[in-house]
Design an enzyme around this catalytic site. Structure first.
Site, PDB file in Angstrom:
ATOM      1  N   THR A 154      -4.337   3.147  -8.450  1.00 28.22           N
ATOM      2  CA  THR A 154      -5.674   3.124  -7.857  1.00 28.22           C
ATOM      3  C   THR A 154      -6.373   4.436  -8.170  1.00 28.22           C
ATOM      4  O   THR A 154      -5.854   5.513  -7.876  1.00 28.22           O
ATOM      5  CB  THR A 154      -5.575   2.899  -6.345  1.00 28.22           C
ATOM      6  OG1 THR A 154      -4.913   1.652  -6.111  1.00 28.22           O
ATOM      7  CG2 THR A 154      -6.946   2.861  -5.700  1.00 28.22           C
ATOM      8  N   ARG A 156     -14.514 -13.981   0.430  1.00 27.91           N
ATOM      9  CA  ARG A 156     -14.433 -14.557   1.768  1.00 27.91           C
ATOM     10  C   ARG A 156     -14.269 -16.072   1.764  1.00 27.91           C
ATOM     11  O   ARG A 156     -13.992 -16.671   2.791  1.00 27.91           O
ATOM     12  CB  ARG A 156     -15.700 -14.215   2.581  1.00 27.91           C
ATOM     13  CG  ARG A 156     -15.967 -12.721   2.717  1.00 27.91           C
ATOM     14  CD  ARG A 156     -14.934 -12.041   3.588  1.00 27.91           C
ATOM     15  NE  ARG A 156     -15.225 -10.628   3.765  1.00 27.91           N
ATOM     16  CZ  ARG A 156     -14.698  -9.643   3.042  1.00 27.91           C
ATOM     17  NH1 ARG A 156     -13.826  -9.933   2.070  1.00 27.91           N
ATOM     18  NH2 ARG A 156     -15.010  -8.385   3.260  1.00 27.91           N
ATOM     19  N   GLY A 198     -12.925  -7.362  -3.349  1.00 27.07           N
ATOM     20  CA  GLY A 198     -14.181  -6.909  -2.761  1.00 27.07           C
ATOM     21  C   GLY A 198     -15.107  -8.056  -2.442  1.00 27.07           C
ATOM     22  O   GLY A 198     -15.668  -8.688  -3.350  1.00 27.07           O
ATOM     23  N   ARG A 248     -16.712   7.394   5.975  1.00 27.19           N
ATOM     24  CA  ARG A 248     -16.724   6.131   6.709  1.00 27.19           C
ATOM     25  C   ARG A 248     -17.273   6.388   8.111  1.00 27.19           C
ATOM     26  O   ARG A 248     -16.558   6.810   9.020  1.00 27.19           O
ATOM     27  CB  ARG A 248     -15.323   5.526   6.719  1.00 27.19           C
ATOM     28  CG  ARG A 248     -14.879   5.209   5.289  1.00 27.19           C
ATOM     29  CD  ARG A 248     -13.402   5.002   5.120  1.00 27.19           C
ATOM     30  NE  ARG A 248     -13.074   5.011   3.692  1.00 27.19           N
ATOM     31  CZ  ARG A 248     -11.839   4.994   3.206  1.00 27.19           C
ATOM     32  NH1 ARG A 248     -10.809   4.975   4.032  1.00 27.19           N
ATOM     33  NH2 ARG A 248     -11.636   5.011   1.904  1.00 27.19           N
ATOM     34  N   LYS A 296      -6.588  -0.132 -10.943  1.00 30.17           N
ATOM     35  CA  LYS A 296      -7.455  -0.656  -9.875  1.00 30.17           C
ATOM     36  C   LYS A 296      -8.581   0.325  -9.605  1.00 30.17           C
ATOM     37  O   LYS A 296      -8.355   1.526  -9.470  1.00 30.17           O
ATOM     38  CB  LYS A 296      -6.637  -0.872  -8.603  1.00 30.17           C
ATOM     39  CG  LYS A 296      -7.432  -1.403  -7.410  1.00 30.17           C
ATOM     40  CD  LYS A 296      -6.519  -1.604  -6.209  1.00 30.17           C
ATOM     41  CE  LYS A 296      -7.226  -2.228  -5.025  1.00 30.17           C
ATOM     42  NZ  LYS A 296      -8.278  -1.373  -4.467  1.00 30.17           N
ATOM     43  N   HIS A 337     -13.202  -0.455  -3.988  1.00 28.87           N
ATOM     44  CA  HIS A 337     -12.440  -0.092  -2.785  1.00 28.87           C
ATOM     45  C   HIS A 337     -13.045  -0.729  -1.537  1.00 28.87           C
ATOM     46  O   HIS A 337     -13.079  -0.127  -0.450  1.00 28.87           O
ATOM     47  CB  HIS A 337     -12.379   1.432  -2.629  1.00 28.87           C
ATOM     48  CG  HIS A 337     -11.061   1.932  -2.101  1.00 28.87           C
ATOM     49  ND1 HIS A 337     -10.035   2.315  -2.922  1.00 28.87           N
ATOM     50  CD2 HIS A 337     -10.596   2.099  -0.837  1.00 28.87           C
ATOM     51  CE1 HIS A 337      -9.003   2.704  -2.194  1.00 28.87           C
ATOM     52  NE2 HIS A 337      -9.318   2.573  -0.921  1.00 28.87           N
ATOM     53  N   ARG A 347     -15.694   1.120   0.584  1.00 31.82           N
ATOM     54  CA  ARG A 347     -15.251   2.178   1.493  1.00 31.82           C
ATOM     55  C   ARG A 347     -15.305   3.563   0.858  1.00 31.82           C
ATOM     56  O   ARG A 347     -14.947   4.546   1.507  1.00 31.82           O
ATOM     57  CB  ARG A 347     -13.822   1.885   1.974  1.00 31.82           C
ATOM     58  CG  ARG A 347     -13.742   0.683   2.875  1.00 31.82           C
ATOM     59  CD  ARG A 347     -12.308   0.218   3.089  1.00 31.82           C
ATOM     60  NE  ARG A 347     -11.479   1.194   3.779  1.00 31.82           N
ATOM     61  CZ  ARG A 347     -11.443   1.360   5.098  1.00 31.82           C
ATOM     62  NH1 ARG A 347     -12.232   0.638   5.877  1.00 31.82           N
ATOM     63  NH2 ARG A 347     -10.616   2.240   5.651  1.00 31.82           N
ATOM     64  N   SER A 364       0.835  -1.206   0.000  1.00 31.15           N
ATOM     65  CA  SER A 364       0.000   0.000   0.000  1.00 31.15           C
ATOM     66  C   SER A 364       0.868   1.254   0.000  1.00 31.15           C
ATOM     67  O   SER A 364       1.946   1.287   0.608  1.00 31.15           O
ATOM     68  CB  SER A 364      -0.883   0.004   1.248  1.00 31.15           C
ATOM     69  OG  SER A 364      -1.509   1.262   1.430  1.00 31.15           O
TER      70      SER A 364
END
Length: 403
Positions: free
Chosen positions: A173, A328, A325, A182, A269, A293, A296, A124
């Site tokens: 990005t 899971r 995104g 947020r 991205k 994102h 977010r 990042s």
């Protein structure tokens, strides 16, 4: 490569964590217990009412798998080559700012765990350590996140530093030029480093392992890539400066400039629109990440998995398309690949795993994905990622308005 012969996973989780950490969902609950609420919500929350955050996960249920067990798949191979990297699985670790808030030395631990697992790590822009510190681990499969800044000279500087440090690809990005609202962070009064109110302080008795690990780290926490010689480097000063650095006036001309400057693979991205995907191909971009994102930024944006098929059609196989995104489960990855993605990135799952097990936690969550992908491939009757195609899916009715 089947689950039985994947690369070693590095440091081993404690027996208790291995017994409890049976899924990403379990890791999330463990992280919620382990972290102070403002820190957990920083990783877990999304923009505004969090519709897109929830939809990112829920939308995978729109696609049902169609097994063909009689095709036979005694051995499954998840390997592929992307951007000059040989990957043993189609899951990479995506960029997450301030990972060092969850475990000391987080970025260096994560890049090591990713490479040990035979996959890749994207650093990042907002890493606690510098991109050079991450490169100094010697781990080869590294990508670097970049933004377009008001100061185009700083954009060029970071790209040149990434090239000098041997990063395999640059990930531009595009969806963070204005910061999302947020609201969990606002309700918690989240600051960097976090300040804890009276209720949080009382609750810290249950978060002692985190506090003991991070106690010495918090006062010196910073954004390593933004430090400047002779200028204040405390994290509050840098965070305030960063807030105004991203340029909402960026255009395709900035992509063109970066394409000319950066000689390696350039990945875009934040792509959700098929027209933008086609334009990226025309301008020489080497790969796309379908992403909102993590929910977010713009609430009510389309989910990544729902946007993926149109992006794949627009690209027409000319460059790899990836996704992040809501990923899971290994079955989520399998569905994305069947719809045309080459790989998926994970972010929250790796932070949750990091929070409860450090490097061993990151190795463990990658192992969970590897095993779940392998099991799904075997039950579907496919032996390689190339055999995952839309005919292995059934599309169900669209989601209602409750996502």
């Amino acid at each position: 490569m089947s689950a039985s012969n994947h690369p070693p996973a590095g440091p081993v989780l404690t027996a208790r964590l291995r017994r409890e950490a049976i899924s990403v969902r379990a890791l999330r609950l463990m992280a919620r217990r382990a972290l102070p609420r403002p820190v957990f919500d920083f990783s877990d929350g999304g923009a505004e009412d969090e519709h897109t955050l929830r939809r990112n996960e829920a939308a995978f249920a729109r696609y049902a798998l169609l097994p063909r067990p009689l095709d036979g798949a005694p051995v499954r191979d998840q390997s592929q080559r992307l951007f000059g990297m040989d990957l043993s699985m189609p899951v990479m670790i995506g960029p997450t700012g301030l990972a060092g808030l969850f475990w000391p030395g987080a970025e260096k631990l994560a890049v090591r765990a990713a490479n040990e697992a035979g996959t890749a790590y994207c650093a990042s822009h907002g890493s606690v350590c510098t991109l050079e510190d991450i490169a100094a681990t010697g781990e080869p499969n590294r990508l670097m996140q970049l933004f377009v800044y008001r100061d185009r000279g700083f954009t060029r500087e970071l790209a040149e530093r990434a090239a000098a440090a041997g990063y395999k690809a640059l990930v531009l990005t595009t969806d963070n030029q204005l910061h999302g609202k947020r609201e969990r962070d606002l309700r918690n009064g989240f600051t960097i480093p976090p300040r804890f109110g009276a209720a949080d302080t009382l609750a810290m008795a249950t978060k002692l392992p985190w506090l003991m690990r991070m106690g010495r780290e918090l006062p010196t926490l910073t954004f390593g890539n933004y430090r400047r010689e002779g200028q204040p480097s405390d994290i509050r000063t840098l965070a305030a400066r960063m807030h105004d650095m991203f340029d909402p006036a960026m255009t395709w001309a900035d992509v063109d400039d970066l394409r000319r400057l950066w000689k390696g693979p350039l990945i875009l991205k934040g792509v959700l629109d098929p027209g933008e995907a086609a334009e990226a191909v025309a301008r020489g971009v080497d790969g796309l990440i379908v992403s909102n994102h993590g929910g977010r930024q713009l609430d009510h944006a389309v989910s990544s998995i729902e946007a993926l098929p149109a992006i794949v059609r627009a690209v027409e196989g000319r460059i790899p398309v990836m996704l992040d995104g809501g990923v899971r489960r290994g079955t989520d990855v399998v569905k994305a690949l069947a719809l045309g993605a080459s790989a998926c990135f994970i972010a929250r799952p790796y932070l949750w795993a990091l929070s409860v097990g450090g490097e061993a936690g990151v190795a463990h969550v990658l192992g969970l994905f590897r095993d779940e992908i392998d099991r799904a491939m075997g039950l579907l009757g496919v032996t390689s990622l190339a055999q995952l195609s839309p005919d292995r899916l059934m599309t169900l009715a669209p989601l209602g308005g409750t996502a």
